[in-house]
Motif scaffolding. Structure first.
Motif, short mmCIF file in Angstrom:
data_model
loop_
_atom_site.label_atom_id
_atom_site.label_comp_id
_atom_site.label_asym_id
_atom_site.label_seq_id
_atom_site.Cartn_x
_atom_site.Cartn_y
_atom_site.Cartn_z
N TYR A 43 0.96 -1.20 0.16
CA TYR A 43 0.05 -0.11 0.09
C TYR A 43 0.86 1.02 0.05
O TYR A 43 1.90 1.37 0.54
CB TYR A 43 -0.90 0.07 1.39
CG TYR A 43 -1.89 -0.99 1.40
CD1 TYR A 43 -2.16 -1.66 0.24
CD2 TYR A 43 -2.46 -1.45 2.56
CE1 TYR A 43 -3.33 -2.62 0.26
CE2 TYR A 43 -3.25 -2.42 2.70
CZ TYR A 43 -3.88 -3.43 1.40
OH TYR A 43 -4.66 -4.31 1.46
N GLU A 77 -0.05 4.33 1.00
CA GLU A 77 -0.19 5.17 2.18
C GLU A 77 -1.26 4.60 3.10
O GLU A 77 -1.94 3.77 2.79
CB GLU A 77 -0.62 6.59 1.79
CG GLU A 77 -1.77 6.69 0.90
CD GLU A 77 -1.71 7.91 0.12
OE1 GLU A 77 -2.59 8.33 -0.40
OE2 GLU A 77 -0.70 8.51 0.15
N PHE A 78 -1.11 5.08 4.37
CA PHE A 78 -1.97 4.69 5.47
C PHE A 78 -3.61 5.20 4.95
O PHE A 78 -3.25 6.34 4.33
CB PHE A 78 -1.67 5.11 6.82
CG PHE A 78 -0.70 4.36 7.38
CD1 PHE A 78 -0.84 3.27 7.95
CD2 PHE A 78 0.69 4.92 7.29
CE1 PHE A 78 0.25 2.66 8.46
CE2 PHE A 78 1.78 4.22 8.06
CZ PHE A 78 1.47 3.07 8.53
N ARG A 79 -4.28 4.77 5.44
CA ARG A 79 -5.86 5.15 5.22
C ARG A 79 -6.37 5.78 6.29
O ARG A 79 -6.23 5.38 7.47
CB ARG A 79 -6.70 4.26 4.70
CG ARG A 79 -7.89 4.45 3.83
CD ARG A 79 -8.52 3.01 3.58
NE ARG A 79 -8.52 2.41 2.48
CZ ARG A 79 -8.88 1.46 2.19
NH1 ARG A 79 -9.80 0.60 2.84
NH2 ARG A 79 -8.83 0.69 0.93
N PRO A 107 -15.82 2.48 10.51
CA PRO A 107 -16.95 1.57 10.00
C PRO A 107 -16.09 0.49 9.10
O PRO A 107 -14.95 0.68 8.98
CB PRO A 107 -17.62 2.56 8.92
CG PRO A 107 -16.30 3.57 8.69
CD PRO A 107 -15.60 3.79 9.92
N THR A 108 -17.00 -0.64 8.80
CA THR A 108 -16.36 -1.65 7.94
C THR A 108 -15.58 -1.16 6.97
O THR A 108 -16.09 -0.26 6.10
CB THR A 108 -17.50 -2.43 7.42
OG1 THR A 108 -18.35 -2.72 8.64
CG2 THR A 108 -17.08 -3.85 6.85
N LYS A 127 -9.29 -1.83 9.62
CA LYS A 127 -9.15 -1.93 11.08
C LYS A 127 -7.97 -2.97 11.50
O LYS A 127 -7.08 -2.77 12.38
CB LYS A 127 -10.33 -2.43 11.84
CG LYS A 127 -11.27 -1.17 12.15
CD LYS A 127 -12.46 -1.69 13.06
CE LYS A 127 -13.51 -2.56 12.37
NZ LYS A 127 -14.32 -2.19 11.14
N LEU A 129 -5.15 -3.64 10.01
CA LEU A 129 -3.98 -3.12 9.90
C LEU A 129 -3.39 -2.36 11.02
O LEU A 129 -2.35 -2.36 11.24
CB LEU A 129 -4.03 -2.46 8.55
CG LEU A 129 -2.47 -2.00 7.97
CD1 LEU A 129 -2.39 -2.59 6.74
CD2 LEU A 129 -2.23 -0.61 7.90
N PRO A 131 -14.11 -9.05 0.55
CA PRO A 131 -14.10 -7.46 0.12
C PRO A 131 -14.87 -6.88 -1.15
O PRO A 131 -15.32 -5.97 -1.20
CB PRO A 131 -12.57 -7.20 -0.10
CG PRO A 131 -11.89 -8.52 -0.57
CD PRO A 131 -12.67 -9.51 -0.05
N ARG A 136 -16.25 -3.35 0.65
CA ARG A 136 -15.35 -3.28 1.67
C ARG A 136 -14.07 -2.88 0.93
O ARG A 136 -13.01 -2.13 1.45
CB ARG A 136 -14.77 -4.59 2.44
CG ARG A 136 -15.42 -4.80 3.71
CD ARG A 136 -15.10 -6.12 4.06
NE ARG A 136 -15.73 -6.49 5.06
CZ ARG A 136 -15.28 -6.70 6.31
NH1 ARG A 136 -13.76 -6.61 6.50
NH2 ARG A 136 -15.92 -6.78 7.55
N SER A 177 -1.00 -0.88 -5.59
CA SER A 177 -1.61 -0.90 -4.31
C SER A 177 -2.10 -2.50 -4.44
O SER A 177 -2.66 -2.94 -5.14
CB SER A 177 -2.69 0.09 -4.07
OG SER A 177 -3.24 -0.36 -2.80
P1 ADP Z 1 -12.53 -3.41 8.30
O1 ADP Z 1 -12.00 -4.68 9.30
O2 ADP Z 1 -12.19 -2.18 8.94
O3 ADP Z 1 -13.62 -3.89 7.73
P2 ADP Z 1 -10.36 -4.52 6.79
O4 ADP Z 1 -9.09 -4.69 7.84
O5 ADP Z 1 -10.78 -5.75 6.33
O6 ADP Z 1 -11.54 -3.34 7.48
O7 ADP Z 1 -9.75 -3.67 5.26
C1 ADP Z 1 -10.73 -3.77 4.35
C2 ADP Z 1 -9.86 -3.63 3.07
O8 ADP Z 1 -9.19 -2.41 3.12
C3 ADP Z 1 -9.09 -4.73 3.00
O9 ADP Z 1 -9.39 -5.13 1.58
C4 ADP Z 1 -7.77 -4.30 3.29
O10 ADP Z 1 -6.78 -4.80 2.32
C5 ADP Z 1 -7.78 -2.65 2.50
N1 ADP Z 1 -6.87 -1.94 3.27
C6 ADP Z 1 -6.47 -1.53 4.60
N2 ADP Z 1 -5.83 -0.71 4.57
C7 ADP Z 1 -5.47 -0.27 3.52
C8 ADP Z 1 -4.68 1.00 2.92
N3 ADP Z 1 -3.87 1.67 3.68
N4 ADP Z 1 -4.55 1.15 1.52
C9 ADP Z 1 -5.24 0.13 0.69
N5 ADP Z 1 -5.92 -0.72 0.99
C10 ADP Z 1 -6.19 -0.88 2.53
#
Ligand code: ADP
Ligand code: ZN
Length: 621
Positions: A34, A36-38, A59-60, A64, A66, A314, A340, A600
């Motif tokens: 990736y 950058e951080f989201r 939110p979903t 989270k 990461l 996702p 997702r 990415s």
């Molecule tokens: P949550 O548990 O909050 O629903 P996930 O941890 O399952 O979310 O992540 C949702 C999606 O976003 C996953 O497919 C993940 O790989 C992707 N993702 C998470 N952080 C990043 C980031 N910084 N950049 C790009 N994609 C990301």
């Protein structure tokens, strides 16, 4: 005494508390691929690495996982992740392994060989993350499980399960409160997608983390579009909707098992590949169908709400509700399973007065206190209010959760097809009069028959044909009157009496309408969508829709390769690469392995494992 040794795995971030953001960025890029951080991810990671307790309310789909997985890679020792569902845990472990991260999972009825293997790695100290169910901790204690090894971080996923307020309460979560006593120096990170203040307070209190720093991200899911319509012709409405989603995976929620079964059968007859899921299904079939949903593409899963928390897929492109959920919370949680991956997704619901009557009955018949019933009725009303709103649905939903939104999101049905309103005072008076004149003893079906002057056995038997109001509403049709009654309900001018089989009653506020002291503005229902081929020309929400025909062809070839790899490895396709990555391959057409790293979702391990195979596909297309 257990010490938190931070960042020893990465030599240059080895000074406690000084995990340089350069280093975390580097890990994000190298392991996950990736750029950058989201959102707030980086702030959360920094807080965790500084050794502080943390509560994450995202939110979903905001990412989270990461928030604890990346710190786990920076810390010495094995991070413990408590997760409520085996399916969810296994999915995460699979994904981590694909990223080249050593992870394992332990749960109660795991095969002994599996458990022995995982425990061996745990004792050898080779795992960066160990996922355990709360039951497993309750049974043997975490200390015994860890065999004296130090724990640098404890993550508690789906932390709302500790609260009785939500609908996912789990008794074993309560025992997690002891972790802070036993591991007082170990930071805890709790994560949930449930943000209501009650649940939040419960998590902090019951987990014993009063000083936890709280990170809340906006609950707006911009990529999900919302559409809610009256149920006129549910099968036709569903079929029209699904035409837009050929080749996509999605979920259709129904209230009852029977309806789930019927809907699946009917969809299959109509050429839509669908499978079912509900609590009473044979466990083997249930597991098989859930697995199909994970592993296959283009499958419609028809389910009761029993199908839920374990879904990590996702690329769920749509969530349909054929019946009204119990609350805005449920609606948002269920629709939140779509998109997702951040690509466009659709939430579509059809509902009617009957749903409200049925939901009220479920509340009244529930084995709870009067106070809880009152709360449940209020929650239901709030949802019906959102269904009947004339303003932006996203705004109404977010307002419900205490978040302000300026409205006009442009991605909900009330925004894209604005609702017309009309002065419905006269119609409201007629609707109220029909209830009053029939003695407040009848359900919506009968009072509408009276209004439109329909001679039936029942209208004759009760002498309704002789009333002045009989036929007084001929100028409108049945669905218009149904809409009016639903709106009178949300305006609190009438109520449905559960004890009297759904009889409509007047509320005190109705008096002012009768006296014409209050004007009633109503929404005009849109005409029923025509069942014709033109409907399938509507916007397509499939992940391929934004691609040019050439890119789409490449994307399909890449998807095929992904499916082949996923079958070879026995992992879900999205574990190999998410759709977003394949779309980037198809549009950017990298020609060398190094170019792929720019995309990415491509980290070092995945590049080494699959890079060549996808490059070959790109070269051949
Ligand atoms: P949550 O548990 O909050 O629903 P996930 O941890 O399952 O979310 O992540 C949702 C999606 O976003 C996953 O497919 C993940 O790989 C992707 N993702 C998470 N952080 C990043 C980031 N910084 N950049 C790009 N994609 C990301
Ligand atoms: Zn809107």
């Amino acid at each position: 005494m257990r010490h938190i040794k931070r960042v020893a795995a990465e030599a240059d971030i080895s000074q406690a508390g000084k995990a340089s953001s350069v280093k975390t960025q580097e890990i994000l890029r190298r392991v996950w691929g990736y750029a950058e951080f989201r959102g707030l991810q980086h702030d959360v990671v920094k807080n965790v690495l500084a050794g502080r307790d943390t509560l994450v309310l995202f939110p979903t789909g905001k990412g989270k996982s990461l928030c604890y997985q990346l710190p786990a890679l920076c810390l010495e020792g094995t991070t413990v992740v408590v997760s409520p569902l085996v399916a969810l845990m296994r999915d995460q472990v699979e994904e981590l392994k694909e990223l080249g991260v050593a992870a394992g999972a332990l749960w109660s009825d795991q095969s002994p060989e599996d458990a022995v293997e995982v425990k061996r790695s745990l004792r050898a100290g080779t795992l960066k993350l160990i996922y355990v169910t709360p039951e497993r901790i309750a049974a043997g204690g975490l200390d015994a499980l860890m065999g004296g090894k130090s724990v640098p971080l404890i993550a508690i996923d789906e932390a709302h399960c500790i609260s009785v307020w939500g609908n996912n309460f789990r008794k074993d979560y309560l025992l997690l409160g002891r972790l802070k006593e036993m591991y007082e120096d170990v930071p805890i990170i709790a994560l949930t997608a449930t943000a209501d203040p009650h649940t939040r307070a419960d998590i902090v209190r019951l987990l014993n983390i009063p000083k936890a720093e709280i990170f809340i991200d906006s609950f707006d899911r911009k990529n999900i579009s919302y559409e809610i319509m009256p149920r006129n012709n549910p099968k036709g409405q569903l079929l029209d909707f699904l035409k837009r989603h050929e080749g996509d995976s999605g979920i259709v929620y129904c209230l009852s098992r029977k309806k789930v079964e019927e809907t699946v059968e009917w969809l299959n007859e109509n050429g839509i590949r669908a499978k079912h899921y509900h609590a009473k299904l044979d466990p083997a079939v249930k597991a098989a169908n859930q697995d199909s949903f994970r592993m296959e593409e283009g499958l419609c899963l028809v389910a009761t709400v029993a199908f839920g928390m374990g879904i990590n897929k996702p690329n769920v492109r749509y969530v349909v509700h054929l019946d009204l959920p119990s609350s805005v919370e449920s609606y948002y949680q269920e629709t939140g399973r779509a998109g997702r991956d951040g690509l466009p997704a659709e939430a579509f619901m059809v509902y009617g007065m009957q749903d409200i009557v049925q939901r009220l009955r479920m509340i009244e018949e529930g084995d709870t206190t009067d106070q809880i019933k009152r709360i449940e009725r209020a929650k239901l009303n709030a949802l019906v209010g959102i269904c009947e709103t004339t303003s932006c649905r996203r705004q109404s939903i977010l307002n419900y959760f205490g978040e302000t939104h300026q409205g006009r999101c442009g991605n909900c049905d009330t925004c894209t097809k604005p609702i017309e309103t009309w002065d419905g005072t006269e119609a409201a008076i007629k609707a109220l009069a029909a209830i009053y004149r029939t003695g407040e003893r009848f359900g919506v079906g009968q009072v509408i028959d009276v209004l439109i002057g329909k001679v039936t056995e029942r209208t004759r038997k009760f002498g309704h044909v002789d009333l002045a109001v009989f036929g007084a509403g001929k100028e409108l049709n049945i669905s218009a009157w149904q809409s009016i009654y639903r709106q009178l309900l949300t305006l609190n001018l009438i109520r449905v009496e559960h004890d009297e089989f759904g009889a409509l009653k007047l509320e005190d506020a109705a008096a002012a309408v009768f006296k014409r002291q209050r004007q009633i503005t109503l929404r005009r229902e849109r005409a029923l969508p025509r069942r014709s081929a033109t409907n399938s020309q509507g916007p397509s929400f499939s992940s391929r829709s934004a691609l040019s025909p050439e890119d789409r062809e490449v994307f399909e070839a890449l998807r095929q390769e992904r499916l082949t790899i996923s079958k070879e490895l026995g992992v879900a396709p999205y574990v190999v690469f998410p759709d977003t990555t394949l779309i980037a391959f198809a549009t950017m057409r990298p020609r060398r392995l190094n170019d792929m790293l720019e995309i990415s979702g491509v980290g070092q391990t995945k590049l080494a494992r699959y890079g060549e195979r996808f490059l070959r596909v790109l070269q051949q297309t």
